[in-house]
Write a protein that holds these residues in place. Structure first.
Motif, PDB file in Angstrom:
ATOM      1  N   LEU C 164       2.880   0.703   6.392  1.00  0.00           N
ATOM      2  CA  LEU C 164       3.904  -0.025   5.635  1.00  0.00           C
ATOM      3  C   LEU C 164       4.410  -1.224   6.420  1.00  0.00           C
ATOM      4  CD1 LEU C 164       6.012   2.816   3.983  1.00  0.00           C
ATOM      5  CD2 LEU C 164       3.967   1.662   3.167  1.00  0.00           C
ATOM      6  N   ARG C 165       4.382  -1.122   7.763  1.00  0.00           N
ATOM      7  CA  ARG C 165       4.854  -2.246   8.562  1.00  0.00           C
ATOM      8  C   ARG C 165       3.966  -3.476   8.301  1.00  0.00           C
ATOM      9  NH1 ARG C 165       7.705  -1.733  13.357  1.00  0.00           N
ATOM     10  NH2 ARG C 165       6.819   0.320  13.737  1.00  0.00           N
ATOM     11  N   ASP C 166       2.656  -3.216   8.206  1.00  0.00           N
ATOM     12  CA  ASP C 166       1.732  -4.337   7.959  1.00  0.00           C
ATOM     13  C   ASP C 166       1.916  -4.934   6.572  1.00  0.00           C
ATOM     14  OD1 ASP C 166       0.751  -3.605  10.385  1.00  0.00           O
ATOM     15  OD2 ASP C 166      -0.889  -2.382   9.542  1.00  0.00           O
ATOM     16  N   LYS C 167       2.318  -4.089   5.627  1.00  0.00           N
ATOM     17  CA  LYS C 167       2.346  -4.534   4.235  1.00  0.00           C
ATOM     18  C   LYS C 167       3.766  -4.832   3.771  1.00  0.00           C
ATOM     19  CE  LYS C 167      -1.987  -2.743   3.134  1.00  0.00           C
ATOM     20  NZ  LYS C 167      -3.015  -3.235   2.241  1.00  0.00           N
ATOM     21  N   ARG C 168       4.694  -5.002   4.700  1.00  0.00           N
ATOM     22  CA  ARG C 168       6.093  -4.984   4.259  1.00  0.00           C
ATOM     23  C   ARG C 168       6.463  -6.151   3.360  1.00  0.00           C
ATOM     24  NH1 ARG C 168       8.604  -5.569  10.160  1.00  0.00           N
ATOM     25  NH2 ARG C 168       7.655  -7.550  10.733  1.00  0.00           N
ATOM     26  N   HIS C 169       5.699  -7.265   3.429  1.00  0.00           N
ATOM     27  CA  HIS C 169       6.059  -8.387   2.553  1.00  0.00           C
ATOM     28  C   HIS C 169       5.207  -8.421   1.288  1.00  0.00           C
ATOM     29  CE1 HIS C 169       8.908  -9.729   5.380  1.00  0.00           C
ATOM     30  NE2 HIS C 169       8.023  -9.945   6.333  1.00  0.00           N
ATOM     31  N   GLN C 170       4.442  -7.360   1.073  1.00  0.00           N
ATOM     32  CA  GLN C 170       3.598  -7.285  -0.113  1.00  0.00           C
ATOM     33  C   GLN C 170       4.354  -6.541  -1.219  1.00  0.00           C
ATOM     34  OE1 GLN C 170      -0.243  -6.196   1.330  1.00  0.00           O
ATOM     35  NE2 GLN C 170      -1.060  -5.993  -0.745  1.00  0.00           N
ATOM     36  N   ALA C 171       4.076  -6.919  -2.478  1.00  0.00           N
ATOM     37  CA  ALA C 171       4.706  -6.204  -3.585  1.00  0.00           C
ATOM     38  C   ALA C 171       4.201  -4.761  -3.590  1.00  0.00           C
ATOM     39  CB  ALA C 171       4.371  -6.877  -4.907  1.00  0.00           C
ATOM     40  N   ALA C 172       5.131  -3.834  -3.737  1.00  0.00           N
ATOM     41  CA  ALA C 172       4.762  -2.425  -3.643  1.00  0.00           C
ATOM     42  C   ALA C 172       3.773  -2.027  -4.734  1.00  0.00           C
ATOM     43  CB  ALA C 172       6.012  -1.562  -3.724  1.00  0.00           C
ATOM     44  N   GLY C 173       3.845  -2.719  -5.877  1.00  0.00           N
ATOM     45  CA  GLY C 173       2.942  -2.395  -6.974  1.00  0.00           C
ATOM     46  C   GLY C 173       1.485  -2.680  -6.667  1.00  0.00           C
ATOM     47  N   GLU C 174       1.242  -3.493  -5.614  1.00  0.00           N
ATOM     48  CA  GLU C 174      -0.143  -3.839  -5.289  1.00  0.00           C
ATOM     49  C   GLU C 174      -0.778  -2.843  -4.322  1.00  0.00           C
ATOM     50  OE1 GLU C 174       0.320  -7.730  -3.657  1.00  0.00           O
ATOM     51  OE2 GLU C 174       0.955  -8.602  -5.561  1.00  0.00           O
ATOM     52  N   LEU C 175      -0.021  -1.845  -3.875  1.00  0.00           N
ATOM     53  CA  LEU C 175      -0.546  -0.925  -2.861  1.00  0.00           C
ATOM     54  C   LEU C 175      -1.391   0.181  -3.495  1.00  0.00           C
ATOM     55  CD1 LEU C 175       2.613  -0.465  -0.620  1.00  0.00           C
ATOM     56  CD2 LEU C 175       0.816  -2.191  -0.458  1.00  0.00           C
ATOM     57  N   SER C 176      -2.124   0.885  -2.633  1.00  0.00           N
ATOM     58  CA  SER C 176      -2.932   2.011  -3.110  1.00  0.00           C
ATOM     59  C   SER C 176      -2.029   3.214  -3.378  1.00  0.00           C
ATOM     60  CB  SER C 176      -3.962   2.380  -2.065  1.00  0.00           C
ATOM     61  OG  SER C 176      -3.311   3.016  -0.977  1.00  0.00           O
ATOM     62  N   GLY C 177      -2.594   4.230  -4.032  1.00  0.00           N
ATOM     63  CA  GLY C 177      -1.799   5.393  -4.414  1.00  0.00           C
ATOM     64  C   GLY C 177      -1.109   6.062  -3.233  1.00  0.00           C
ATOM     65  N   GLY C 178      -1.864   6.278  -2.150  1.00  0.00           N
ATOM     66  CA  GLY C 178      -1.285   6.932  -0.990  1.00  0.00           C
ATOM     67  C   GLY C 178      -0.186   6.098  -0.354  1.00  0.00           C
ATOM     68  N   GLN C 179      -0.434   4.786  -0.298  1.00  0.00           N
ATOM     69  CA  GLN C 179       0.567   3.901   0.303  1.00  0.00           C
ATOM     70  C   GLN C 179       1.829   3.865  -0.547  1.00  0.00           C
ATOM     71  OE1 GLN C 179      -1.785   0.378   0.457  1.00  0.00           O
ATOM     72  NE2 GLN C 179      -2.852   0.983   2.340  1.00  0.00           N
ATOM     73  N   ARG C 180       1.652   3.890  -1.866  1.00  0.00           N
ATOM     74  CA  ARG C 180       2.820   3.916  -2.756  1.00  0.00           C
ATOM     75  C   ARG C 180       3.674   5.150  -2.478  1.00  0.00           C
ATOM     76  NH1 ARG C 180       2.226   2.379  -8.560  1.00  0.00           N
ATOM     77  NH2 ARG C 180       1.215   0.372  -8.630  1.00  0.00           N
ATOM     78  N   GLN C 181       2.991   6.299  -2.299  1.00  0.00           N
ATOM     79  CA  GLN C 181       3.758   7.517  -2.041  1.00  0.00           C
ATOM     80  C   GLN C 181       4.522   7.396  -0.729  1.00  0.00           C
ATOM     81  OE1 GLN C 181       3.872   8.510  -4.881  1.00  0.00           O
ATOM     82  NE2 GLN C 181       3.326  10.664  -4.791  1.00  0.00           N
ATOM     83  N   GLN C 182       3.907   6.713   0.252  1.00  0.00           N
ATOM     84  CA  GLN C 182       4.608   6.523   1.521  1.00  0.00           C
ATOM     85  C   GLN C 182       5.848   5.657   1.321  1.00  0.00           C
ATOM     86  OE1 GLN C 182       1.846   5.109   4.475  1.00  0.00           O
ATOM     87  NE2 GLN C 182       0.472   6.845   4.182  1.00  0.00           N
ATOM     88  N   VAL C 183       5.690   4.605   0.487  1.00  0.00           N
ATOM     89  CA  VAL C 183       6.858   3.755   0.196  1.00  0.00           C
ATOM     90  C   VAL C 183       7.931   4.607  -0.475  1.00  0.00           C
ATOM     91  CG1 VAL C 183       7.705   1.775  -1.112  1.00  0.00           C
ATOM     92  CG2 VAL C 183       5.458   1.693  -0.041  1.00  0.00           C
ATOM     93  N   ALA C 184       7.498   5.468  -1.397  1.00  0.00           N
ATOM     94  CA  ALA C 184       8.465   6.269  -2.144  1.00  0.00           C
ATOM     95  C   ALA C 184       9.240   7.204  -1.220  1.00  0.00           C
ATOM     96  CB  ALA C 184       7.735   7.077  -3.215  1.00  0.00           C
ATOM     97  N   VAL C 185       8.515   7.867  -0.319  1.00  0.00           N
ATOM     98  CA  VAL C 185       9.199   8.762   0.614  1.00  0.00           C
ATOM     99  C   VAL C 185      10.079   7.945   1.567  1.00  0.00           C
ATOM    100  CG1 VAL C 185       8.871  10.450   2.446  1.00  0.00           C
ATOM    101  CG2 VAL C 185       7.370  10.490   0.446  1.00  0.00           C
ATOM    102  N   GLY C 186       9.529   6.813   2.018  1.00  0.00           N
ATOM    103  CA  GLY C 186      10.294   5.951   2.912  1.00  0.00           C
ATOM    104  C   GLY C 186      11.598   5.493   2.281  1.00  0.00           C
ATOM    105  N   ARG C 187      11.525   5.107   1.000  1.00  0.00           N
ATOM    106  CA  ARG C 187      12.725   4.648   0.298  1.00  0.00           C
ATOM    107  C   ARG C 187      13.801   5.733   0.315  1.00  0.00           C
ATOM    108  NH1 ARG C 187      15.471   5.744  -3.801  1.00  0.00           N
ATOM    109  NH2 ARG C 187      14.018   7.420  -4.289  1.00  0.00           N
ATOM    110  N   ALA C 188      13.361   6.974   0.055  1.00  0.00           N
ATOM    111  CA  ALA C 188      14.341   8.059   0.002  1.00  0.00           C
ATOM    112  C   ALA C 188      14.915   8.353   1.388  1.00  0.00           C
ATOM    113  CB  ALA C 188      13.705   9.310  -0.587  1.00  0.00           C
TER     114      ALA C 188
END
Lengths: 438, 336, 274
Positions: C164-188
């Motif tokens: 996520l550190r590498d992708k932090r300026h990317q729109a979350a919608g453009e990430l892969s399924g696993g990365q999205r879940q990481q964003v979701a857990v990270g957000r919480a």
């Protein structure tokens, strides 16, 4: 209270209000309300078909009503002598050419593979076509509008002006509106997402702009007046000794009697149209077709899964509903005896019809009819009521105070405010309308 | 020389008016698009909201003029504008509290909110006409031109003059400032980001502790500001007449849809696309072409594609063309 | 539906509005207050009965709980009310009966926002990121209620999920399924929650990513945050669970430690495939 009794009571109340107007104001006023109420009820019926049965949101009612009005002109008035030979054929050939261009564009779009070449060809066809169209169209228009511009300057129409034949304009109005609705629906419902509302809003404004500016068609803002009537003329009645005698038998003077007679005759004709349309709409509602429409409305996904072509059904009902609005528009123009494009405004001809449908009861034909009468009655009577209210409020103020005159002058604008209040109150506290859908 | 004259004529009759009109449309469309993004419906009352905000401003302008307060060369209306915005904010918050909130709680579908907004349109229209009447009202004062055609001709020695009205200059500058502020707010502040988050995903915004009612309130406040500014600028540039604001609804919606509903950048782009197409299609090109073409080819007619009465038709045609090629508008993908 | 007064009659007109991103939650209305109710586990939804709006009850006397330092897992067949139970604990729907208690307080009447403020974090099963916002903005929104410096927490999240550190300026919608879940857990996790609720965090990700996600979740649990989790992969989830709940048709069918449930022949036969 059982629904049938309640509904009868509701209609009774509206009827009583109109009768009260007759007794306290004048029977002419009451009959004018009845006639426009009948027309409003037909418009509401058409919109209810679209919204109530299919959930289609039409905000271009004004345009369809105006097209109906155009039909009344084109059917009713005679062809202007010399107009066709001067420029009519030019105009017609321009239209045929334009349709050809549209067909060419559609063909190119479906035959060629998407990409820059296709876009280029389409663009070239459209731009080139436009200029050739204008080259054909403009001289024709100029020639037609040059013919006696003070009185005519328009192409004229079929000149059907004998008795009940005049009413032929009404179904023609429906056809005009249906044709326009088909084009709109084909475009707006066919897009990948549905954009019907903005499409109807836009087309309605364009139709009005065309009516205002294309003088060759229906004299634009110079208005066409003196349209033929399906009913007798007052002056003929007053000159008819038999009529005068009968009027005297009722204890009325011939002038009043003749105006009332004509209005009652109109009311009879309109009532026939309304009843026929109401019966058709009721039968449609309870037919397999109507059940299918409601099935689509309530669960589009399931209906699609069952193999129903939802877009085609929507197009069908949109065309039907718009046609009914067109019929009502033609009737209104016949009643007025003139087409005045400047008076078509969305608040009055689109949004007010929506108030009628929502207040009456979306999805219920009788509700739409009730809403048409009730809201039209209010639309007419709120103005005097507002004036009275303002006079009561300002009674204590000294005469000539600017506030007092401002309040009294502004009373006319109360009607818009009232319509909004009625709509919001019904939507909030009786969201399914006065006569809800079963 | 002829080439320069042609450019000046083009600037004077097409670019400058279209810039001003485009700014007004963009501000209007921004309001529509914000409501669409946050409250999820097309607000038919937006034209009348603009009229109301402008009306309050007009009334205060008259008051200030009667007191003899003025801004010198600038229109007094600019001084009254904040008061107009406050008035409009009050109206919109009250409307939300009394009308819209109930339907939000009911989770009413967007189309129901549109019908509600029809009712609000009637009421606002009635209120404006009741207070100020249906007629044209003048409230512009101050210097009329930044550059007048004659001064320009004297300065440059060209045959064509370039006139820039004060109101046009103010319109464009205000629009730039307002848009910059709005984007700064949406992209850089916590509250602005929370609005975007709510627009993107209501349930998740709730789970993040964002208060939906606060987001909605701030949206109405911003919309009141945008609508009033757009309404006043339009009124200064043309004139204040309640009915014309209602008629602005179509070009404003067209702008918002062309740009992609719910997308602020799209709303601005859409506003200028619509404004420039309206002006270019309805402009009589004879003058410009006369300068550019050899005398033998001089156009005989006005070279006007459509008469100005068909302005609305132009916005609608552009809308249709864009939707045929890009069904979600020019800018989609990034919500409010 | 025609019986709903404020329905749209199937209208899908995009020029009128777009209801697709409208919330489906029916959150507890503002105005309620919490009161002390000591004892019991750290977080418990007790005897919950309720459903959506006026619809039928989905939960019937359902109880789910998690205590400090534990991972509790809810398993069960489709439509058992697992997600509904999680939403009920978070105040996303109105309960007809039952209580939710957190850290010795009854919070049944609190709005979801107020629960966030009291230290609850929730990762829903679907639509669990702000797709149009960047990864960093997603994390910022997670920390919306915080007023202190959030950068250290953000660094912790980036340490936990380095991609996520590498992708932090990317729109979350453009990430892969696993990365999205990481964003979701990270957000919480950005709220520094006292308890974390996860609704099928491994739904729709590949087995390798799933293993990695489980590892991360255990890592989070080791920092002392109790975790209440719904899982489809019952066996794998129960293996790491301190406590397990099997729900059937909105009712508690079996309850025990993860090991007990794995050993229970009935549970094995019905839910773990023998």
């Amino acid at each position: 209270m059982n629904p049938a009794l309640k509904n009868t009571l509701l209609f009774g109340i509206v009827a009583a209000m109109i009768l009260y107007t007759g007794f306290t104001q004048s029977w002419n006023t009451a009959l004018v309300i009845v006639n426009m109420g009948l027309i409003s009820a037909i418009m509401a019926l058409g919109v209810n078909l679209q919204w109530g049965f299919a959930g289609l949101f039409n905000v271009g009612i004004m345009g369809f009503v105006a097209l109906g009005g155009l039909a009344a002109v084109l059917v009713g008035i005679p062809a202007t002598p010399g107009a066709w030979s001067a420029g009519g054929w030019n105009i017609l050939s321009a239209f045929i050419f334009a349709i050809g261009v549209v067909i060419a564009v559609v063909t190119v779009r479906s035959r060629m593979t998407p990409g820059w070449p296709r876009a280029g060809v389409v663009l070239a066809l459209m731009i080139g076509g436009f200029f050739i169209y204008r080259a054909l169209f403009d001289p024709g228009v100029e020639a037609v509008e040059a013919i006696n511009p003070a009185l005519t300057g328009n192409i004229g129409g079929l000149g059907i002006e004998k008795g009940l034949w005049v009413a032929l304009a009404w179904p023609v109005g429906g056809l005009f509106a249906a044709a326009a609705a088909w084009v709109i629906g084909k475009t707006a419902l066919g897009l990948r997402s549905d954009y019907l509302a903005i499409a109807t809003l836009g087309i309605a404004e364009i139709i009005i702009a065309v009516l205002k500016n294309e003088d060759w068609l229906a004299r634009g803002v110079k208005n066409v007046v003196g349209l033929p009537r399906p009913t007798p003329y007052e002056i003929d009645l007053q000159n008819d000794p038999a009529f005068v005698e009968r009027a005297a038998g009722f204890g009325m003077d011939p002038v009043t009697a003749s105006t009332l007679y004509v209005k009652v005759a109109y009311a009879g004709l309109f009532a026939v149209v309304l009843i026929v349309l109401l019966i058709l709409a009721q039968r449609a509602l309870n037919s397999p077709w109507g059940r299918m429409m409601r099935a689509i409305r309530d669960n589009e996904v399931a209906a699609e899964a069952m193999g129903k072509d939802v877009t085609a059904r929507h197009l069908q009902i949109f065309v039907l509903g718009s046609a009914i609005c067109g019929i009502a528009g033609a009737m209104m123009t016949t009643l007025d005896g003139q087409l005045t494009p400047g008076t078509y405004q969305p608040l009055r001809f689109t949004f007010l019809v929506w108030v009628m449908v929502i207040v009456g009861g979306s999805g219920n034909n009788f509700g739409a009819v009730l809403g048409g009468f009730l809201i039209w009655f209010l639309w007419v009577q709120v103005e005097p009521m507002g004036l009275w209210l303002m006079q009561v409020i300002t009674a204590g103020m000294e005469d000539g105070s600017p506030l007092k005159s401002h309040l009294i002058d502004s009373a006319a604008h109360m009607r818009l405010f009232t319509m909004g209040m009625v709509l919001l109150l019904v939507l909030r506290f009786s969201p399914r309308g006065l006569i809800p859908e079963k | 020389m002829d080439f320069l004259n042609a450019i000046i004529a083009l600037l004077n009759f097409v670019v400058v008016p279209a810039m001003a009109y485009g700014s007004q449309l963009a501000l209007g469309a921004l309001g529509v698009t914000l409501i669409y993004g946050i409250l999820r419906f097309s607000n038919f009352a937006h034209g009348d909201t603009m009229a109301f905000g402008a009306m309050v401003t007009v009334l205060f302008t008259w008051l200030f003029q009667s007191w003899g307060i003025s801004l010198g060369p600038l229109p007094t209306a600019l001084l009254a504008l904040p008061l107009g915005i406050l008035g409009c904010m009050g109206l919109l918050l009250a409307t939300d509290r009394v009308v819209y909130r109930f339907y939000r709680e009911q989770k009413a579908k967007p189309v129901i909110l549109v019908i509600v907004s029809l009712g609000v349109t009637f009421i606002m229209n009635g209120i404006v006409r009741f207070i100020i009447g249906p007629d044209d009202q003048r409230f512009a004062d101050g210097e009329r031109f930044i550059v007048s055609a004659r001064t320009f001709k004297e300065l440059t020695g060209l045959r064509e003059g370039l006139a820039i009205k004060t109101t046009q200059g103010i319109t464009v500058i205000t629009a730039v400032v307002v848009v910059a502020l709005l984007f700064w707010f949406l992209n850089r502040t916590r509250t602005g980001k929370s609005m975007r988050a709510y627009s993107d995903n209501e349930d998740l915004a709730l789970l993040s502790g964002i208060n939906p009612e606060r987001v909605v309130m701030i949206t109405w406040l911003i919309v009141a500001g945008l609508a009033t500014i757009a309404g006043v600028l339009y009124g200064l540039d043309k004139s204040f007449k309640p009915f014309t604001y209602f008629q602005l609804l179509l070009p404003i919606f067209a702008s918002a849809i062309v740009g992609g509903l719910g997308n602020p950048i799209g709303a601005i782009a859409g506003g200028f696309v619509i404004a420039f197409s309206e002006v270019t299609v309805t402009y009589a090109w004879k003058k410009v072409l006369t300068y550019l073409m050899p005398e033998s080819l001089e156009p005989s007619g006005l070279v006007q594609l459509l008469s100005t009465d068909y302005k609305l038709a132009v916005s609608f045609l552009i809308l249709l063309i864009v939707l045929l090629f890009k069904p979600t508008g020019l800018f989609k993908g990034k919500a409010v | 539906m025609s019986n709903d007064a404020y329905s749209d009659r199937g209208n899908k007109d995009l020029s009128l509005g777009d209801g697709s991103k409208m919330g489906t939650a029916q959150p507890v209305k503002p105005g309620g207050a919490a009161f002390a109710s000591p004892g019991g586990p750290f977080l418990i939804g007790e005897d919950m009965t309720g459903g959506y709006g006026a619809g039928p009850d989905i939960l019937h006397d359902c109880t789910i709980a998690v205590d400090r330092g534990e991972i509790a897992v809810i398993v069960g067949p489709n439509g058992a009310g697992k997600s509904t139970g999680m939403k009920a604990v978070f105040g996303m729907l109105n309960l007809r009966q039952g209580h939710v208690r957190l850290d010795g307080e009854d919070i049944t009447a609190l709005t979801p926002q107020a629960r966030v403020a009291r230290g609850m974090g929730f990762v829903p099963q679907t639509s669990n990121i702000f797709t149009s916002m960047t990864v960093e903005e997603n994390l910022e929104m997670g920390a919306f209620i915080r007023t202190d410096d959030i950068r250290p927490t953000m660094e912790q999240i980036y340490d936990l999920f380095p991609i996520l550190r590498d992708k932090r300026h990317q729109a979350a919608g453009e990430l892969s399924g696993g990365q999205r879940q990481q964003v979701a857990v990270g957000r919480a996790l950005m709220t520094q929650p006292k308890v974390l609720m996860l609704d099928e965090p491994t739904a729709g990700v590949s087995p390798i990513v799933m293993d990695e996600l489980f590892d991360r979740i255990i890592e989070v649990a080791r920092t002392g945050i109790p975790i209440l989790m719904v899982e489809q992969n019952a066996r794998q989830a129960l293996e790491i669970a301190d406590k397990g709940y099997v729900l059937v048709q909105g009712r508690n069918a079996y309850t025990g430690t993860g090991k007990e449930l794995l050993a229970d022949p009935d549970v094995r036969k019905s839910f773990l495939g023998g």
